[in-house]
Design a protein around this motif. Structure first.
Motif, PDB file in Angstrom:
ATOM      1  N   ALA A  70       0.987  -1.128   0.023  1.00  0.00           N
ATOM      2  CA  ALA A  70       0.137  -0.074  -0.044  1.00  0.00           C
ATOM      3  C   ALA A  70       0.979   1.134   0.018  1.00  0.00           C
ATOM      4  O   ALA A  70       2.070   1.422   0.717  1.00  0.00           O
ATOM      5  CB  ALA A  70      -0.761   0.049   1.433  1.00  0.00           C
ATOM      6  N   LYS A  71       0.676   2.212  -0.901  1.00  0.00           N
ATOM      7  CA  LYS A  71       1.584   3.418  -1.050  1.00  0.00           C
ATOM      8  C   LYS A  71       0.654   4.536  -0.563  1.00  0.00           C
ATOM      9  O   LYS A  71      -0.403   4.876  -1.352  1.00  0.00           O
ATOM     10  CB  LYS A  71       1.976   3.617  -2.568  1.00  0.00           C
ATOM     11  CG  LYS A  71       3.097   2.567  -2.672  1.00  0.00           C
ATOM     12  CD  LYS A  71       3.673   2.765  -3.986  1.00  0.00           C
ATOM     13  CE  LYS A  71       4.942   2.240  -4.352  1.00  0.00           C
ATOM     14  NZ  LYS A  71       5.688   2.236  -5.760  1.00  0.00           N
ATOM     15  N   PHE A  72       0.675   5.034   0.361  1.00  0.00           N
ATOM     16  CA  PHE A  72       0.118   6.459   0.903  1.00  0.00           C
ATOM     17  C   PHE A  72       0.967   7.496   1.129  1.00  0.00           C
ATOM     18  O   PHE A  72       1.527   7.553   2.393  1.00  0.00           O
ATOM     19  CB  PHE A  72      -0.918   5.849   2.183  1.00  0.00           C
ATOM     20  CG  PHE A  72      -1.913   5.155   1.816  1.00  0.00           C
ATOM     21  CD1 PHE A  72      -3.324   5.839   2.166  1.00  0.00           C
ATOM     22  CD2 PHE A  72      -2.008   4.056   1.226  1.00  0.00           C
ATOM     23  CE1 PHE A  72      -4.316   5.364   1.687  1.00  0.00           C
ATOM     24  CE2 PHE A  72      -3.064   3.068   1.232  1.00  0.00           C
ATOM     25  CZ  PHE A  72      -4.423   3.859   1.483  1.00  0.00           C
ATOM     26  N   PRO A  73       1.272   8.220   0.215  1.00  0.00           N
ATOM     27  CA  PRO A  73       2.249   9.337   0.438  1.00  0.00           C
ATOM     28  C   PRO A  73       2.187  10.308   1.661  1.00  0.00           C
ATOM     29  O   PRO A  73       3.162  10.661   2.110  1.00  0.00           O
ATOM     30  CB  PRO A  73       1.954  10.366  -0.930  1.00  0.00           C
ATOM     31  CG  PRO A  73       1.212   9.531  -1.662  1.00  0.00           C
ATOM     32  CD  PRO A  73       0.368   8.662  -1.002  1.00  0.00           C
ATOM     33  N   ARG A  76       3.164   7.918   7.457  1.00  0.00           N
ATOM     34  CA  ARG A  76       4.594   7.613   7.615  1.00  0.00           C
ATOM     35  C   ARG A  76       4.514   6.356   8.553  1.00  0.00           C
ATOM     36  O   ARG A  76       4.068   6.157   9.816  1.00  0.00           O
ATOM     37  CB  ARG A  76       5.031   8.859   8.643  1.00  0.00           C
ATOM     38  CG  ARG A  76       5.457  10.056   7.992  1.00  0.00           C
ATOM     39  CD  ARG A  76       6.741   9.894   6.921  1.00  0.00           C
ATOM     40  NE  ARG A  76       6.992  11.376   6.430  1.00  0.00           N
ATOM     41  CZ  ARG A  76       6.420  11.449   5.147  1.00  0.00           C
ATOM     42  NH1 ARG A  76       5.553  10.694   4.451  1.00  0.00           N
ATOM     43  NH2 ARG A  76       6.875  12.509   4.758  1.00  0.00           N
ATOM     44  N   PRO A  77       5.101   5.215   8.009  1.00  0.00           N
ATOM     45  CA  PRO A  77       5.859   5.145   6.644  1.00  0.00           C
ATOM     46  C   PRO A  77       4.706   5.327   5.563  1.00  0.00           C
ATOM     47  O   PRO A  77       3.558   4.718   5.816  1.00  0.00           O
ATOM     48  CB  PRO A  77       6.662   3.900   6.730  1.00  0.00           C
ATOM     49  CG  PRO A  77       5.687   3.088   7.665  1.00  0.00           C
ATOM     50  CD  PRO A  77       5.121   3.762   8.722  1.00  0.00           C
ATOM     51  N   ALA A  78       5.136   5.982   4.486  1.00  0.00           N
ATOM     52  CA  ALA A  78       4.445   5.909   3.203  1.00  0.00           C
ATOM     53  C   ALA A  78       4.217   4.591   2.504  1.00  0.00           C
ATOM     54  O   ALA A  78       3.192   4.383   1.991  1.00  0.00           O
ATOM     55  CB  ALA A  78       4.991   7.055   2.276  1.00  0.00           C
ATOM     56  N   LEU A  79       4.919   3.674   2.744  1.00  0.00           N
ATOM     57  CA  LEU A  79       4.726   2.347   2.096  1.00  0.00           C
ATOM     58  C   LEU A  79       4.622   1.269   3.167  1.00  0.00           C
ATOM     59  O   LEU A  79       5.270   1.175   4.159  1.00  0.00           O
ATOM     60  CB  LEU A  79       5.833   2.109   1.343  1.00  0.00           C
ATOM     61  CG  LEU A  79       5.746   0.695   0.460  1.00  0.00           C
ATOM     62  CD1 LEU A  79       6.884   0.903  -0.785  1.00  0.00           C
ATOM     63  CD2 LEU A  79       6.439  -0.469   1.224  1.00  0.00           C
ATOM     64  N   ARG A  80       3.573   0.436   2.895  1.00  0.00           N
ATOM     65  CA  ARG A  80       3.227  -0.602   4.037  1.00  0.00           C
ATOM     66  C   ARG A  80       3.082  -1.795   3.312  1.00  0.00           C
ATOM     67  O   ARG A  80       2.178  -1.918   2.325  1.00  0.00           O
ATOM     68  CB  ARG A  80       2.039  -0.359   5.081  1.00  0.00           C
ATOM     69  CG  ARG A  80       2.521   1.008   5.814  1.00  0.00           C
ATOM     70  CD  ARG A  80       1.318   1.662   6.391  1.00  0.00           C
ATOM     71  NE  ARG A  80       1.271   2.960   6.913  1.00  0.00           N
ATOM     72  CZ  ARG A  80       1.622   3.226   8.106  1.00  0.00           C
ATOM     73  NH1 ARG A  80       1.459   2.170   8.949  1.00  0.00           N
ATOM     74  NH2 ARG A  80       1.435   4.369   8.543  1.00  0.00           N
ATOM     75  N   ALA A 100       8.125  -2.828   3.725  1.00  0.00           N
ATOM     76  CA  ALA A 100       8.854  -1.484   3.594  1.00  0.00           C
ATOM     77  C   ALA A 100      10.279  -1.515   3.936  1.00  0.00           C
ATOM     78  O   ALA A 100      10.975  -0.667   3.195  1.00  0.00           O
ATOM     79  CB  ALA A 100       7.779  -0.665   4.601  1.00  0.00           C
ATOM     80  N   THR A 101      10.594  -2.262   4.775  1.00  0.00           N
ATOM     81  CA  THR A 101      12.042  -2.406   4.941  1.00  0.00           C
ATOM     82  C   THR A 101      12.782  -2.988   3.823  1.00  0.00           C
ATOM     83  O   THR A 101      13.988  -2.615   3.126  1.00  0.00           O
ATOM     84  CB  THR A 101      12.340  -3.196   6.256  1.00  0.00           C
ATOM     85  OG1 THR A 101      11.726  -2.860   7.219  1.00  0.00           O
ATOM     86  CG2 THR A 101      13.882  -3.272   6.682  1.00  0.00           C
ATOM     87  N   VAL A 102      12.278  -4.264   3.373  1.00  0.00           N
ATOM     88  CA  VAL A 102      13.190  -4.803   2.158  1.00  0.00           C
ATOM     89  C   VAL A 102      13.073  -3.860   0.969  1.00  0.00           C
ATOM     90  O   VAL A 102      13.987  -3.823   0.197  1.00  0.00           O
ATOM     91  CB  VAL A 102      12.435  -6.218   1.877  1.00  0.00           C
ATOM     92  CG1 VAL A 102      13.003  -6.676   0.475  1.00  0.00           C
ATOM     93  CG2 VAL A 102      12.473  -7.032   2.957  1.00  0.00           C
ATOM     94  N   THR A 103      11.787  -2.976   1.071  1.00  0.00           N
ATOM     95  CA  THR A 103      11.804  -2.302  -0.515  1.00  0.00           C
ATOM     96  C   THR A 103      12.913  -1.159  -0.313  1.00  0.00           C
ATOM     97  O   THR A 103      13.356  -0.729  -1.152  1.00  0.00           O
ATOM     98  CB  THR A 103      10.439  -1.808  -0.658  1.00  0.00           C
ATOM     99  OG1 THR A 103       9.694  -2.839  -0.778  1.00  0.00           O
ATOM    100  CG2 THR A 103      10.226  -0.784  -1.806  1.00  0.00           C
ATOM    101  N   ALA A 104      13.092  -0.533   0.833  1.00  0.00           N
ATOM    102  CA  ALA A 104      14.041   0.489   1.134  1.00  0.00           C
ATOM    103  C   ALA A 104      15.403   0.069   0.727  1.00  0.00           C
ATOM    104  O   ALA A 104      16.140   0.813  -0.068  1.00  0.00           O
ATOM    105  CB  ALA A 104      13.773   1.046   2.366  1.00  0.00           C
ATOM    106  N   THR A 193      11.525  10.977  -4.416  1.00  0.00           N
ATOM    107  CA  THR A 193      10.360  11.974  -4.223  1.00  0.00           C
ATOM    108  C   THR A 193       9.218  11.170  -4.798  1.00  0.00           C
ATOM    109  O   THR A 193       9.130  10.199  -5.469  1.00  0.00           O
ATOM    110  CB  THR A 193      10.557  13.495  -4.484  1.00  0.00           C
ATOM    111  OG1 THR A 193      10.314  13.444  -6.010  1.00  0.00           O
ATOM    112  CG2 THR A 193      11.943  13.887  -4.287  1.00  0.00           C
ATOM    113  N   TRP A 194       8.118  11.842  -4.353  1.00  0.00           N
ATOM    114  CA  TRP A 194       6.765  11.471  -4.831  1.00  0.00           C
ATOM    115  C   TRP A 194       6.317  12.723  -5.811  1.00  0.00           C
ATOM    116  O   TRP A 194       5.295  12.541  -6.529  1.00  0.00           O
ATOM    117  CB  TRP A 194       5.852  11.498  -3.746  1.00  0.00           C
ATOM    118  CG  TRP A 194       5.870  10.488  -2.808  1.00  0.00           C
ATOM    119  CD1 TRP A 194       6.917  10.409  -1.560  1.00  0.00           C
ATOM    120  CD2 TRP A 194       5.391   9.121  -2.812  1.00  0.00           C
ATOM    121  NE1 TRP A 194       6.723   9.415  -0.994  1.00  0.00           N
ATOM    122  CE2 TRP A 194       5.864   8.508  -1.266  1.00  0.00           C
ATOM    123  CE3 TRP A 194       4.528   8.659  -3.328  1.00  0.00           C
ATOM    124  CZ2 TRP A 194       5.432   7.264  -1.214  1.00  0.00           C
ATOM    125  CZ3 TRP A 194       4.191   7.197  -3.043  1.00  0.00           C
ATOM    126  CH2 TRP A 194       4.628   6.509  -2.068  1.00  0.00           C
TER     127      TRP A 194
END
Length: 318
Positions: A70-73, A76-80, A100-104, A193-194
């Motif tokens: 899920a991406k919610f700009p 925080r965090p913006a990605l879950r 979120a951790t693996v993606t970052a 950035t977004w």
């Protein structure tokens, strides 16, 4: 049994150098997989989007990943989300990992790898590093890149001035007032950035400069103007994805506008912009992010977790 790996577990398991090595191996080998990875995205009736990456596959790894985000700009965090690691023999769910951790980590470190491969060599470490967007992916980009080469300084801009100041303090850098100001001061520029409008145009950059843009990873997002992409030596991670939903799509450019993929450069099949020793060409790395990258780091984390007994386990069939 399914192993559960949380954010804290993953931070204890992942090592930047090992991750960079796994990603480099993946870029060289991933094209040998006959099943193409897919990115599926949809808008939601909420202020965000849902994205799935499937399947994450690599030669020699008897497993695959399915990632749902899920991406919610504004959050925080913006990605879950979660990454499901399945065994290749019978589909057993080997692990559930915090996405979120693996993606970052995989996005930031893959960007660091690409930046190091494509930016002009700087044996003296005299270059200045610029960062636009001081989030989690930029954090990993800088950490990874600094394991590969040295920089004389760092400058950062973020629309959140407080976050930019904290980033600068962590990395012994300074804060810039705008994205063009970062580009004016830096030799290598990282954007994460977004943004849905270009932050830098051709006139904001100079010959010999390298830019890595991570923000254009789904339709409508754009960090670099079309004129800059057309002028630069442009490298992507996947031509078709970049043209359908990445930086090429945002600028209205076809897949053929990319001069190379990073895999081709790392395998020696296509040159980097600086290969002839000149510094008169701008270079850009504009990845979308590929499913196999999730597998590369998830498999690394899972095997280390199994060895060390890190993370809880659950019997989902019980």
């Amino acid at each position: 049994m399914t192993r559960l790996l949380t954010h804290s577990d993953l931070l204890a398991l992942l090592d930047p150098a090992a991750c960079l090595a796994a990603l480099a191996d993946g870029f060289r080998a991933a094209d040998d997989v006959s099943v193409p990875g897919q990115r599926v995205r949809t808008d939601l009736p909420f202020p965000g989007t849902a994205t799935a990456l499937i399947p994450g596959l690599l030669p020699g790894v008897d497993a695959y990943t399915v990632k749902v985000n899920a991406k919610f700009p504004g959050a925080r965090p913006a990605l879950r989300g979660v990454i499901c690691l399945h065994g290749g023999a019978d589909g057993e769910l080997l692990a559930l990992l915090d996405s979120a951790t693996v993606t970052a980590w995989r996005t930031g470190l893959a960007a660091a790898l690409g930046t190091h491969a494509l930016a002009a060599p700087d044996p003296a470490g005299a270059a200045v590093l610029g960062v636009i967007g001081a989030g989690a992916q930029a954090e990993l980009m800088v950490r990874g890149l600094r394991t590969l080469r040295s920089f004389a300084g760092l400058t950062v801009y973020d629309t959140d001035a407080g976050r930019a100041a904290e980033f600068a303090a962590r990395h012994d850098g300074q804060v810039s007032a705008s994205a063009p100001e970062v580009a004016a001061d830096a030799d290598v520029v990282l954007l994460a950035t977004w943004s849905r409008t270009p932050l830098l145009a051709l006139a904001d950059t100079r010959p010999g400069q390298h830019l890595t843009t991570l923000g254009a990873d789904e339709p409508g997002k754009q960090e670099l103007a079309g004129g800059l992409l057309r002028d630069a030596h442009l490298v992507v991670d996947d031509r078709e994805l970049a043209a359908s939903m990445g930086a090429l799509a945002a600028a209205g450019l076809p897949a053929s506008a990319a001069d190379a993929t990073l895999g081709e450069v790392l395998r020696g099949e296509r040159p980097a912009a600086h290969a002839d020793g000149t510094s008169t060409v701008r270079s850009v790395y504009a990845p979308v992010g590929l499913p196999w990258q999730d597998l590369a780091l998830s498999w690394l984390a899972f095997r280390e977790a199994e060895r060390r007994g890190v993370g809880g386990t659950v019997d989902l069939l019980g």
